[in-house]
Design a protein around this motif. Structure first.
Motif, PDB file in Angstrom:
ATOM      1  N   LEU A 173      -4.429  15.475  -1.953  1.00 53.75           N
ATOM      2  CA  LEU A 173      -5.108  17.022  -1.706  1.00 53.75           C
ATOM      3  C   LEU A 173      -4.185  16.761  -0.331  1.00 53.75           C
ATOM      4  O   LEU A 173      -4.866  15.099   0.311  1.00 53.75           O
ATOM      5  CB  LEU A 173      -6.267  16.700  -1.390  1.00 53.75           C
ATOM      6  N   ILE A 174      -3.983  17.534   0.497  1.00 53.86           N
ATOM      7  CA  ILE A 174      -3.947  17.079   2.129  1.00 53.86           C
ATOM      8  C   ILE A 174      -3.675  17.863   3.015  1.00 53.86           C
ATOM      9  O   ILE A 174      -4.484  19.593   2.691  1.00 53.86           O
ATOM     10  CB  ILE A 174      -2.025  17.505   2.433  1.00 53.86           C
ATOM     11  N   ILE A 175      -4.453  17.360   3.922  1.00 50.00           N
ATOM     12  CA  ILE A 175      -5.117  17.970   5.329  1.00 50.00           C
ATOM     13  C   ILE A 175      -4.175  18.639   5.984  1.00 50.00           C
ATOM     14  O   ILE A 175      -3.314  17.858   6.938  1.00 50.00           O
ATOM     15  CB  ILE A 175      -6.033  17.515   6.280  1.00 50.00           C
ATOM     16  N   LEU A 176      -3.598  19.909   6.580  1.00 47.49           N
ATOM     17  CA  LEU A 176      -2.909  20.878   7.019  1.00 47.49           C
ATOM     18  C   LEU A 176      -3.140  20.414   8.754  1.00 47.49           C
ATOM     19  O   LEU A 176      -3.906  20.339   9.001  1.00 47.49           O
ATOM     20  CB  LEU A 176      -2.112  22.043   6.996  1.00 47.49           C
ATOM     21  N   LYS A 177      -1.846  20.073   9.809  1.00 42.60           N
ATOM     22  CA  LYS A 177      -2.447  20.278  11.423  1.00 42.60           C
ATOM     23  C   LYS A 177      -3.280  21.047  11.334  1.00 42.60           C
ATOM     24  O   LYS A 177      -4.253  20.889  12.500  1.00 42.60           O
ATOM     25  CB  LYS A 177      -0.981  20.372  11.895  1.00 42.60           C
ATOM     26  N   GLN A 178      -3.239  22.398  10.947  1.00 43.39           N
ATOM     27  CA  GLN A 178      -3.556  23.237  11.791  1.00 43.39           C
ATOM     28  C   GLN A 178      -5.010  23.282  10.854  1.00 43.39           C
ATOM     29  O   GLN A 178      -5.979  24.411  11.199  1.00 43.39           O
ATOM     30  CB  GLN A 178      -3.327  25.275  11.213  1.00 43.39           C
ATOM     31  N   ASP A 179      -5.143  22.564  10.454  1.00 43.48           N
ATOM     32  CA  ASP A 179      -6.746  22.442   9.151  1.00 43.48           C
ATOM     33  C   ASP A 179      -7.899  21.199  10.137  1.00 43.48           C
ATOM     34  O   ASP A 179      -8.671  20.760   9.005  1.00 43.48           O
ATOM     35  CB  ASP A 179      -6.588  22.785   7.776  1.00 43.48           C
ATOM     36  N   GLN A 180      -7.117  20.484  10.050  1.00 47.49           N
ATOM     37  CA  GLN A 180      -7.484  19.167  10.959  1.00 47.49           C
ATOM     38  C   GLN A 180      -8.952  19.488  11.110  1.00 47.49           C
ATOM     39  O   GLN A 180      -9.571  18.626  10.580  1.00 47.49           O
ATOM     40  CB  GLN A 180      -6.796  18.413  12.063  1.00 47.49           C
ATOM     41  N   ARG A 181      -9.652  20.356  12.318  1.00 47.42           N
ATOM     42  CA  ARG A 181     -10.635  20.677  12.786  1.00 47.42           C
ATOM     43  C   ARG A 181     -11.791  20.959  11.667  1.00 47.42           C
ATOM     44  O   ARG A 181     -12.293  20.465  11.296  1.00 47.42           O
ATOM     45  CB  ARG A 181     -10.654  21.858  13.923  1.00 47.42           C
ATOM     46  N   THR A 182     -10.801  22.175  10.751  1.00 47.12           N
ATOM     47  CA  THR A 182     -12.581  22.364   9.873  1.00 47.12           C
ATOM     48  C   THR A 182     -11.745  20.978   8.359  1.00 47.12           C
ATOM     49  O   THR A 182     -12.987  21.307   7.681  1.00 47.12           O
ATOM     50  CB  THR A 182     -11.591  23.317   8.928  1.00 47.12           C
ATOM     51  N   GLY A 183     -10.682  20.664   8.070  1.00 44.06           N
ATOM     52  CA  GLY A 183     -11.193  19.847   6.663  1.00 44.06           C
ATOM     53  C   GLY A 183     -10.609  19.609   5.947  1.00 44.06           C
ATOM     54  O   GLY A 183     -11.010  19.936   4.453  1.00 44.06           O
ATOM     55  N   LYS A 184      -9.850  21.034   5.609  1.00 45.08           N
ATOM     56  CA  LYS A 184     -10.115  21.746   4.540  1.00 45.08           C
ATOM     57  C   LYS A 184      -8.772  22.062   4.019  1.00 45.08           C
ATOM     58  O   LYS A 184      -7.624  21.185   4.496  1.00 45.08           O
ATOM     59  CB  LYS A 184      -9.102  23.712   5.501  1.00 45.08           C
ATOM     60  N   THR A 185      -8.642  21.860   3.010  1.00 45.98           N
ATOM     61  CA  THR A 185      -7.398  20.558   2.300  1.00 45.98           C
ATOM     62  C   THR A 185      -6.507  21.660   1.197  1.00 45.98           C
ATOM     63  O   THR A 185      -6.540  23.058   0.845  1.00 45.98           O
ATOM     64  CB  THR A 185      -7.939  19.648   1.227  1.00 45.98           C
ATOM     65  N   THR A 186      -5.482  21.054   0.992  1.00 45.12           N
ATOM     66  CA  THR A 186      -4.246  22.275   0.586  1.00 45.12           C
ATOM     67  C   THR A 186      -3.788  21.132  -1.584  1.00 45.12           C
ATOM     68  O   THR A 186      -3.342  20.555  -0.859  1.00 45.12           O
ATOM     69  CB  THR A 186      -3.205  22.241   1.153  1.00 45.12           C
ATOM     70  N   GLU A 187      -3.971  22.018  -1.971  1.00 43.16           N
ATOM     71  CA  GLU A 187      -2.998  20.219  -3.470  1.00 43.16           C
ATOM     72  C   GLU A 187      -2.088  20.752  -3.083  1.00 43.16           C
ATOM     73  O   GLU A 187      -1.630  22.266  -3.161  1.00 43.16           O
ATOM     74  CB  GLU A 187      -4.642  21.030  -4.607  1.00 43.16           C
ATOM     75  N   GLY A 188      -1.231  19.792  -3.564  1.00 45.36           N
ATOM     76  CA  GLY A 188       0.429  20.141  -3.957  1.00 45.36           C
ATOM     77  C   GLY A 188       0.776  19.123  -4.881  1.00 45.36           C
ATOM     78  O   GLY A 188       0.020  17.666  -5.089  1.00 45.36           O
ATOM     79  N   VAL A 189       1.976  18.445  -4.855  1.00 46.40           N
ATOM     80  CA  VAL A 189       3.098  17.641  -5.290  1.00 46.40           C
ATOM     81  C   VAL A 189       3.667  16.819  -4.270  1.00 46.40           C
ATOM     82  O   VAL A 189       4.704  17.937  -3.730  1.00 46.40           O
ATOM     83  CB  VAL A 189       3.980  18.403  -6.513  1.00 46.40           C
ATOM     84  N   VAL A 190       3.856  15.478  -4.399  1.00 45.00           N
ATOM     85  CA  VAL A 190       4.801  15.467  -3.015  1.00 45.00           C
ATOM     86  C   VAL A 190       6.327  15.194  -3.001  1.00 45.00           C
ATOM     87  O   VAL A 190       6.146  14.648  -4.957  1.00 45.00           O
ATOM     88  CB  VAL A 190       4.144  13.694  -3.424  1.00 45.00           C
ATOM     89  N   LYS A 191       6.864  15.446  -2.794  1.00 51.27           N
ATOM     90  CA  LYS A 191       8.190  15.699  -2.641  1.00 51.27           C
ATOM     91  C   LYS A 191       9.576  14.736  -1.732  1.00 51.27           C
ATOM     92  O   LYS A 191       9.809  13.762  -2.341  1.00 51.27           O
ATOM     93  CB  LYS A 191       8.606  17.255  -1.800  1.00 51.27           C
ATOM     94  N   ASP A 192       8.184  14.630  -0.528  1.00 47.80           N
ATOM     95  CA  ASP A 192       8.601  13.343   0.715  1.00 47.80           C
ATOM     96  C   ASP A 192       7.509  12.860   0.814  1.00 47.80           C
ATOM     97  O   ASP A 192       6.544  13.200   1.774  1.00 47.80           O
ATOM     98  CB  ASP A 192       9.867  14.131   1.573  1.00 47.80           C
ATOM     99  N   LEU A 193       7.967  10.985   1.019  1.00 41.63           N
ATOM    100  CA  LEU A 193       7.165  10.122   2.166  1.00 41.63           C
ATOM    101  C   LEU A 193       7.897  10.182   3.843  1.00 41.63           C
ATOM    102  O   LEU A 193       8.779  10.239   3.728  1.00 41.63           O
ATOM    103  CB  LEU A 193       6.909   9.719   1.446  1.00 41.63           C
ATOM    104  N   LEU A 194       6.771  11.092   4.673  1.00 43.83           N
ATOM    105  CA  LEU A 194       6.941  10.893   5.957  1.00 43.83           C
ATOM    106  C   LEU A 194       6.716   9.968   7.543  1.00 43.83           C
ATOM    107  O   LEU A 194       6.767   9.826   7.806  1.00 43.83           O
ATOM    108  CB  LEU A 194       7.556  12.589   6.934  1.00 43.83           C
ATOM    109  N   THR A 195       5.474   9.525   6.460  1.00 41.68           N
ATOM    110  CA  THR A 195       5.276   8.328   6.891  1.00 41.68           C
ATOM    111  C   THR A 195       6.199   6.700   6.738  1.00 41.68           C
ATOM    112  O   THR A 195       5.577   6.288   5.241  1.00 41.68           O
ATOM    113  CB  THR A 195       3.512   7.508   7.227  1.00 41.68           C
ATOM    114  N   LYS A 196       6.800   6.089   7.717  1.00 42.57           N
ATOM    115  CA  LYS A 196       7.433   4.329   7.975  1.00 42.57           C
ATOM    116  C   LYS A 196       6.297   3.342   7.386  1.00 42.57           C
ATOM    117  O   LYS A 196       6.463   2.762   6.378  1.00 42.57           O
ATOM    118  CB  LYS A 196       8.485   4.402   7.664  1.00 42.57           C
ATOM    119  N   ALA A 197       5.526   3.701   7.649  1.00 43.21           N
ATOM    120  CA  ALA A 197       4.272   2.649   7.779  1.00 43.21           C
ATOM    121  C   ALA A 197       3.548   2.118   6.300  1.00 43.21           C
ATOM    122  O   ALA A 197       3.236   3.143   5.759  1.00 43.21           O
ATOM    123  CB  ALA A 197       2.920   2.655   8.806  1.00 43.21           C
ATOM    124  N   PRO A 198       2.893   0.886   6.380  1.00 41.76           N
ATOM    125  CA  PRO A 198       2.561   1.057   4.743  1.00 41.76           C
ATOM    126  C   PRO A 198       1.037   1.299   4.600  1.00 41.76           C
ATOM    127  O   PRO A 198       0.328   1.561   3.681  1.00 41.76           O
ATOM    128  CB  PRO A 198       2.611  -0.623   4.349  1.00 41.76           C
TER     129      PRO A 198
END
Length: 67
Positions: free
Chosen positions: A16-41
């Motif tokens: 479940l991810i939170i899209l940039k435009q949904d950060q205020r509401t906390g609405k989540t979107t379900e999906g399957v990961v294709k790429d990890l964009l954050t390099k930090a652990p």
């Protein structure tokens, strides 16, 4: 599972991810990961990923293994 640790997230897992435009509401979107964009652990607001649908957001919750 928590979405703030990179070791818990891998391509093919369902999340479940939170899209940039949904950060205020906390609405989540379900999906399957294709790429990890954050390099930090670890990231306090969630690891940023790209889903197979093309949506980009921060992981709120890891739902399971390969879809």
């Amino acid at each position: 599972m928590n979405g703030t640790e990179r070791k818990n997230i891998f391509p093919g897992c369902r999340v479940l991810i939170i899209l940039k435009q949904d950060q205020r509401t906390g609405k989540t979107t379900e999906g399957v990961v294709k790429d990890l964009l954050t390099k930090a652990p670890h990231h306090s607001r969630g690891i940023k990923v790209r889903l197979t649908s093309g949506a980009v957001g921060r992981v709120a919750k890891v739902l399971g293994g390969p879809a």
